[in-house]
Design a protein around this motif. Structure first.
Motif, PDB file in Angstrom:
ATOM      1  N   CYS A 153       0.797  -1.308   0.049  1.00 11.33           N
ATOM      2  CA  CYS A 153       0.063   0.085   0.194  1.00 11.33           C
ATOM      3  C   CYS A 153       1.011   1.168   0.036  1.00 11.33           C
ATOM      4  N   GLY A 154       2.196   1.206  -0.287  1.00 12.51           N
ATOM      5  CA  GLY A 154       3.182   2.289  -0.385  1.00 12.51           C
ATOM      6  C   GLY A 154       3.772   2.754   1.053  1.00 12.51           C
ATOM      7  N   LEU A 155       3.727   2.140   1.958  1.00  7.78           N
ATOM      8  CA  LEU A 155       4.295   2.330   3.338  1.00  7.78           C
ATOM      9  C   LEU A 155       5.662   1.275   3.355  1.00  7.78           C
ATOM     10  N   ARG A 156       6.463   2.173   4.245  1.00  9.77           N
ATOM     11  CA  ARG A 156       7.998   1.400   4.451  1.00  9.77           C
ATOM     12  C   ARG A 156       7.993   1.214   5.816  1.00  9.77           C
ATOM     13  N   GLU A 157       8.642   0.260   6.328  1.00 10.73           N
ATOM     14  CA  GLU A 157       9.034   0.164   7.710  1.00 10.73           C
ATOM     15  C   GLU A 157      10.236   1.182   8.228  1.00 10.73           C
ATOM     16  N   ILE A 158       9.982   1.441   9.364  1.00 13.97           N
ATOM     17  CA  ILE A 158      10.989   2.406   9.992  1.00 13.97           C
ATOM     18  C   ILE A 158      11.295   1.739  11.363  1.00 13.97           C
ATOM     19  N   ASP A 159      10.647   1.235  12.298  1.00 10.55           N
ATOM     20  CA  ASP A 159      10.987   0.608  13.399  1.00 10.55           C
ATOM     21  C   ASP A 159      10.115  -0.731  13.862  1.00 10.55           C
ATOM     22  N   ARG A 160      10.804  -1.351  14.732  1.00 12.97           N
ATOM     23  CA  ARG A 160       9.846  -2.549  15.330  1.00 12.97           C
ATOM     24  C   ARG A 160      10.533  -2.692  16.582  1.00 12.97           C
ATOM     25  N   ALA A 161       9.577  -3.169  17.549  1.00 11.24           N
ATOM     26  CA  ALA A 161      10.229  -3.591  18.929  1.00 11.24           C
ATOM     27  C   ALA A 161       9.265  -4.626  19.687  1.00 11.24           C
ATOM     28  N   GLY A 162       9.776  -5.338  20.565  1.00  8.95           N
ATOM     29  CA  GLY A 162       9.188  -6.380  21.139  1.00  8.95           C
ATOM     30  C   GLY A 162       8.495  -5.948  22.465  1.00  8.95           C
ATOM     31  N   ILE A 163       7.635  -6.550  23.264  1.00 11.23           N
ATOM     32  CA  ILE A 163       7.335  -6.188  24.566  1.00 11.23           C
ATOM     33  C   ILE A 163       7.112  -7.801  25.376  1.00 11.23           C
ATOM     34  N   VAL A 164       7.943  -7.484  26.499  1.00  6.01           N
ATOM     35  CA  VAL A 164       8.151  -8.848  27.231  1.00  6.01           C
ATOM     36  C   VAL A 164       7.304  -8.313  28.634  1.00  6.01           C
ATOM     37  N   TYR A 165       6.858  -9.476  29.358  1.00  5.85           N
ATOM     38  CA  TYR A 165       6.332  -9.090  30.505  1.00  5.85           C
ATOM     39  C   TYR A 165       7.340  -9.635  31.574  1.00  5.85           C
ATOM     40  N   HIS A 166       7.713  -8.679  32.632  1.00  5.80           N
ATOM     41  CA  HIS A 166       8.506  -9.327  33.710  1.00  5.80           C
ATOM     42  C   HIS A 166       7.839  -9.588  34.872  1.00  5.80           C
ATOM     43  N   PRO A 167       7.742 -10.900  35.381  1.00  5.83           N
ATOM     44  CA  PRO A 167       6.923 -11.382  36.491  1.00  5.83           C
ATOM     45  C   PRO A 167       7.260 -10.722  37.739  1.00  5.83           C
ATOM     46  N   ILE A 168       8.639 -10.526  38.124  1.00  4.32           N
ATOM     47  CA  ILE A 168       8.906 -10.034  39.506  1.00  4.32           C
ATOM     48  C   ILE A 168       8.593  -8.511  39.476  1.00  4.32           C
TER      49      ILE A 168
END
Length: 257
Positions: free
Chosen positions: A219-234
């Motif tokens: 659709c004409g977009l381009r990726e500029i960033d990505r990130a994960g999200i993780v849970y820290h139980p402590i």
């Protein structure tokens, strides 16, 4: 609950729509059925604030992410806004927020809560397809924790991409389709920890990152960033990470004209 037909119905999954429409004011109970989203929200707001401040200058000056209203002047649409958790957080940072959701019950709950807090948010009971047909565009288009609940991901993404102005961003957040996500997001979160109602997620509808990126690139977009999200139980908190095996966010830009 609103009834959508034909092209306006688009990617709406009626079973999913009914599930979330039942929540009403429980969207805002931090210990209720959306408690996991309440825990996650500060981390995604942090990511979005920093991303937008880096990408969108304030006139001729860079934005100060530590300012009281760092997103002032930005027009943002929150697709699948539900009860408004993310919409309110961004409005509090100064953004002009439009919250779109096909469930009238969700929009009613969002309006009640925003009104009680004195926030001005443009909530609309509308599908992404209907919104895209209006020709309206935004600085930032958000599809956060909604892609795993729609019936037609490619159709949803195409309509969302049409809402991004030249130079603007689309940010999607969803769950990766991995064995790790099945163990943690389905077995762990739904059946062991009971963070969400069992059956809330269908692992088969989780998206690998390329399944989000490729349709948007077409659709004409381009990726500029990505990130994960993780849970820290402590510490009982979510944090940004390079690990995208379960939860992740991807930002794409529509190149300036």
């Amino acid at each position: 609950m609103a009834e959508f037909h034909g092209e306006a119905a688009g990617s709406v999954d009626r079973d999913e729509l009914a599930r979330f429409a039942r929540l009403g004011d429980d969207w805002w109970d931090p210990n209720g059925p959306q408690r996991a989203l309440h825990k996650l929200n500060p981390t995604r707001v942090l990511y979005l604030r920093n991303l937008f401040c880096a990408h969108f200058p304030d006139g001729t000056k860079p934005r100060d992410r530590k300012a009281e209203k760092p997103l002032a002047g930005l027009r943002i649409v929150d697709l699948g806004c539900g009860g408004g958790l993310l919409s309110e957080s961004l409005a509090a940072l100064g953004a002009q927020v439009t919250g779109a959701d096909p469930a009238e019950e969700n929009i009613a709950a969002a309006r009640r809560h925003a009104g009680a807090g004195g926030l001005e948010i443009d909530y609309r009971p509308v599908t992404v397809e209907a919104l895209s047909l209006s020709g309206e565009t935004f600085d930032a288009v958000l599809a956060m924790e909604v892609l795993e609940h729609v019936a037609d991901v490619k159709g949803f993404l195409a309509a969302a991409a049409a809402l991004v102005r030249p130079g603007g961003l689309l940010v999607g957040a969803t769950l990766n389709r991995t064995l790790k996500s099945y163990a943690l997001a389905i077995v762990g979160a739904e059946y062991v920890l009971r963070w969400v109602e069992p059956g809330t997620h269908d692992w088969r509808k989780f998206l690998r990152p390329y399944e989000m990126v490729k349709p948007l690139e077409s659709c004409g977009l381009r990726e500029i960033d990505r990130a994960g999200i993780v849970y820290h139980p402590i510490s009982d908190e979510w944090r940004l990470s390079g690990d995208m095996d379960v939860n992740y966010m991807i930002a794409l830009e529509r190149p300036p004209g």
